[in-house]
Motif scaffolding. Structure first.
Motif, mmCIF file in Angstrom:
data_model
loop_
_atom_site.group_PDB
_atom_site.id
_atom_site.type_symbol
_atom_site.label_atom_id
_atom_site.label_comp_id
_atom_site.label_asym_id
_atom_site.label_seq_id
_atom_site.Cartn_x
_atom_site.Cartn_y
_atom_site.Cartn_z
ATOM 1 N N LYS A 1 0.595 4.039 1.084
ATOM 2 C CA LYS A 1 0.621 4.796 2.339
ATOM 3 C C LYS A 1 0.886 3.900 3.539
ATOM 4 O O LYS A 1 0.834 4.354 4.684
ATOM 5 C CB LYS A 1 -0.711 5.530 2.518
ATOM 6 C CG LYS A 1 -1.001 6.535 1.411
ATOM 7 C CD LYS A 1 -2.396 7.143 1.558
ATOM 8 C CE LYS A 1 -2.741 7.985 0.325
ATOM 9 N NZ LYS A 1 -4.173 8.352 0.310
ATOM 10 N N PRO B 1 -8.377 0.283 3.163
ATOM 11 C CA PRO B 1 -7.953 1.199 2.116
ATOM 12 C C PRO B 1 -8.319 2.651 2.395
ATOM 13 O O PRO B 1 -9.228 2.930 3.175
ATOM 14 C CB PRO B 1 -8.735 0.706 0.900
ATOM 15 C CG PRO B 1 -9.980 0.131 1.474
ATOM 16 C CD PRO B 1 -9.567 -0.489 2.781
ATOM 17 N N CYS B 2 -7.636 3.554 1.716
ATOM 18 C CA CYS B 2 -8.086 4.937 1.653
ATOM 19 C C CYS B 2 -9.189 4.982 0.590
ATOM 20 O O CYS B 2 -9.651 3.935 0.132
ATOM 21 C CB CYS B 2 -6.924 5.870 1.306
ATOM 22 S SG CYS B 2 -6.293 5.718 -0.372
ATOM 23 N N CYS C 1 -4.110 1.720 -7.558
ATOM 24 C CA CYS C 1 -3.858 2.740 -6.537
ATOM 25 C C CYS C 1 -3.817 4.118 -7.174
ATOM 26 O O CYS C 1 -3.245 4.292 -8.242
ATOM 27 C CB CYS C 1 -2.524 2.443 -5.856
ATOM 28 S SG CYS C 1 -1.965 3.753 -4.750
ATOM 29 N N GLY D 1 -8.840 5.931 -2.383
ATOM 30 C CA GLY D 1 -8.169 6.242 -3.641
ATOM 31 C C GLY D 1 -8.039 5.123 -4.652
ATOM 32 O O GLY D 1 -7.350 5.287 -5.648
ATOM 33 N N CYS E 1 -3.872 -1.699 -5.883
ATOM 34 C CA CYS E 1 -4.142 -1.276 -4.513
ATOM 35 C C CYS E 1 -3.997 -2.512 -3.624
ATOM 36 O O CYS E 1 -4.700 -3.514 -3.813
ATOM 37 C CB CYS E 1 -5.548 -0.698 -4.384
ATOM 38 S SG CYS E 1 -6.080 -0.529 -2.664
ATOM 39 N N ALA E 2 -3.084 -2.446 -2.668
ATOM 40 C CA ALA E 2 -2.820 -3.599 -1.810
ATOM 41 C C ALA E 2 -4.083 -4.014 -1.066
ATOM 42 O O ALA E 2 -4.340 -5.208 -0.874
ATOM 43 C CB ALA E 2 -1.713 -3.263 -0.823
ATOM 44 N N CYS F 1 0.878 -1.177 0.000
ATOM 45 C CA CYS F 1 0.000 0.000 0.000
ATOM 46 C C CYS F 1 0.912 1.222 0.000
ATOM 47 O O CYS F 1 1.828 1.304 0.813
ATOM 48 C CB CYS F 1 -0.898 0.004 1.238
ATOM 49 S SG CYS F 1 -1.669 1.602 1.590
HETATM 50 S S1 SF4 Z 1 -5.326 3.228 -3.126
HETATM 51 FE FE1 SF4 Z 1 -4.903 1.351 -1.977
HETATM 52 S S2 SF4 Z 1 -2.680 1.017 -2.150
HETATM 53 FE FE2 SF4 Z 1 -3.107 3.110 -2.785
HETATM 54 S S3 SF4 Z 1 -2.769 4.308 -0.921
HETATM 55 FE FE3 SF4 Z 1 -4.981 3.845 -1.001
HETATM 56 S S4 SF4 Z 1 -5.205 1.954 0.152
HETATM 57 FE FE4 SF4 Z 1 -3.021 2.181 -0.278
#
Ligand code: SF4
Ligand code: SF4
Lengths: 293, 231
Positions: free
Chosen positions: B153, B159-160, B169, B162, B177-178, B151
């Protein structure tokens, strides 16, 4: 004293606004806009913090300046730039400056902003930051040390109802509320059906939700968001309304769209968070259209 | 392994500007796998350096340059060539450069590579980071996908906002996105409850730079010393 807390507790539909600090010391225009168009119309005004990872004047100072002008602020705190010492310290600073509403968020990555060379911190995530604020209120810090005087906060968090898949957003929201979040302001929503699905998925989570309304300035902006902003989908019918609007009527139509969205989603949630992206003067029209004025 | 790439040749020449004679050191492990410090690469470098007017006194692919024992053996074998050189160009990771340099003090060593990350070799020439050696492994919670590293962050609780609908991601649309990877894996296996609880903040107190690790005394083998034993 948080009017925002009181309104939500009393079950009144709560409307909040938002301003962004300038890049530089020229803070008067943003403050004057807030005084002219937001004061007395919204319950509280968010001050974004280094939004999209662009270096600017800080949210905390702007919040205090708003307070001095009789406007209740919501201090946005992001995890990107400070470790847990600085985050907790800034929360205490906010409390001694009379700021009670805080919005505790992860923040955009530094790669999205104007200092991509910077070291991203993310020592805490948003769930941890909420835990930290709650710990301070309970009279101790994250490490368990006692405080000499404890703050009181009204702790907010964010969620992205339009994200696909939606379930991870709900899962995270549940953790935020478990950590102590007391209200939610969502990302931009343009699709009431989608929002309804989110509200239903989050039905078991006991927290007031303020739906995020970003004023749509043009059809181009709608297309840009559909392409570039994850979790935001502007339905074609709305884009078309903006495309059909003559240039001189754009603000009027934008206010109508925003007002209609609020009216449509009002039965599903507890408030609305207006993000006007500098068009603060449309707020009175939005509220009138939404029958909230 | 440690993923590396060679520094630009002109930078190497600039670093060795005042040296006439150099010894070339490689490493049998990661540097060989990454094609920067195996015998083949050292031979090629010998050719280019000779063309550029340098004298190469010798080459050695050390048997694991980050292992004190490996350095000792290689040095013993090549002592004369090393002594004859003004400096050593080390085609190994940053640890290899220092493990040689610290043992050969005051002989000058030059780093010949950029150490990129600890990574997986997907295929020759394609490397990805999956672990940032954090000392508090949460892979059990996520069924084997590291949010600390994968990720952008390093988020530990989900997750965020995003990620895109195709699971990429926001920070880099090339990267998954992890948390969507984690979500899908856990959901498929009926394990979503594993990430339902709050994972507390990472504890950085136990792994500040420079990190060191020693086996507790009673566990240390008496006669045959383990290869990982720090000096
Ligand atoms: S989109 Fe997914 S991998 Fe990218 S910062 Fe957000 S949670 Fe982490
Ligand atoms: S949590 Fe991630 S970074 Fe930490 S040890 Fe496990 S795989 Fe490595």
């Amino acid at each position: 004293m948080s009017q925002l807390r009181d309104a939500l507790a009393a079950g009144r539909f709560a409307v909040t606004g938002e301003i962004g600090p300038p890049k530089g010391t020229h803070v008067e225009p943003a403050l004057e806009e807030a005084e002219r168009h937001l004061r007395g119309r919204v319950l509280a005004v968010n001050v974004t913090e280094l939004q999209t990872a662009v270096m600017r004047t800080g949210s905390l100072a702007m919040c205090r300046l708003l307070l001095e002008r009789g406007i209740e602020p919501v201090y946005q705190v992001v995890c990107r730039d400070r470790n847990r010492l600085a985050l907790q310290s800034d929360l205490l600073s906010a409390a001694v400056l009379g700021i009670e509403n805080v919005l505790l968020i992860t923040g955009d990555h530094v790669l999205m902003g104007d200092h991509p060379q910077a070291k991203p911190v993310f020592d805490l995530d948003s769930v941890h930051l909420i835990q930290a604020a709650a710990a301070l209120e309970a009279g101790h810090d994250l490490a368990g040390n006692d405080l000499d005087g404890a703050p009181t906060f009204f702790k907010g968090c964010v969620a992205a109802p339009g994200s696909e898949p939606m379930e991870p957003q709900v899962l995270k929201l549940r953790k935020k509320v478990e950590a102590g979040a007391q209200f939610v302001q969502t990302q931009a929503v343009y699709d009431p059906e989608r929002f309804e699905a989110f509200v239903e998925a989050a039905a078991g989570i006991d927290v007031p939700i303020l739906v995020g309304i970003v004023v749509l300035k043009s059809a181009g902006m709608a297309r840009y968001m559909n392409e570039k902003v994850p979790g935001v989908q502007v339905p074609d019918a709305i884009t078309q309304r903006m495309a059909d609007a003559p240039k001189e009527d754009r603000k009027k139509v934008a206010a109508e769209i925003a007002g209609d969205l609020i009216r449509a989603m009002r039965p599903m949630c507890q408030g609305a968070h207006l993000m006007t992206l500098g068009w603060d003067d449309v707020v009175p029209d939005i509220l009138a259209r939404a029958e909230l004025a | 392994m440690i993923i590396m790439k060679q520094k630009p040749f002109d930078d190497l020449l600039a670093a060795m500007e005042t040296d006439e004679k150099v010894f070339l050191a490689g490493c049998s492990e990661c540097a060989t796998a990454c094609k920067v410090g195996g015998q083949e690469e050292l031979d090629a470098l010998r050719g280019r350096l000779t063309e550029a007017g340098k004298t190469v006194t010798g080459t050695c692919v050390f048997d694991t340059a980050c292992r004190a024992g490996g350095v000792r053996e290689g040095v013993k074998e090549h002592q004369a060539e090393i002594d004859a050189a003004d400096s050593i160009l080390v085609m190994a990771c940053g640890t290899g450069v220092q493990s040689l340099g610290d043992r050969l003090d005051p002989k000058q060593v030059h780093p010949g590579t950029e150490s990129l990350f600890v990574g997986e070799v997907e295929a020759l020439g394609r490397y990805v980071e999956k672990c940032s050696v954090c000392n508090e492994c949460v892979l059990e919670m996520t069924d084997g996908i590291c949010p600390m590293t994968r990720c952008s962050k390093g988020l530990l609780n989900g997750p965020c906002g995003g990620y895109s609908a195709d699971g990429k991601c926001e920070v880099d649309p090339e990267k998954d996105c992890a948390w969507i990877l984690i979500y899908r894996r856990l959901k498929d296996r009926g394990h979503l409850d594993k990430v339902a609880g709050i994972q507390g903040p990472h504890d950085h107190s136990s792994h500040h730079h420079p990190r060191a690790y020693r086996w507790p005394k009673p566990e240390r083998p008496k006669k045959k010393r383990p290869q990982e034993e720090p000096a």
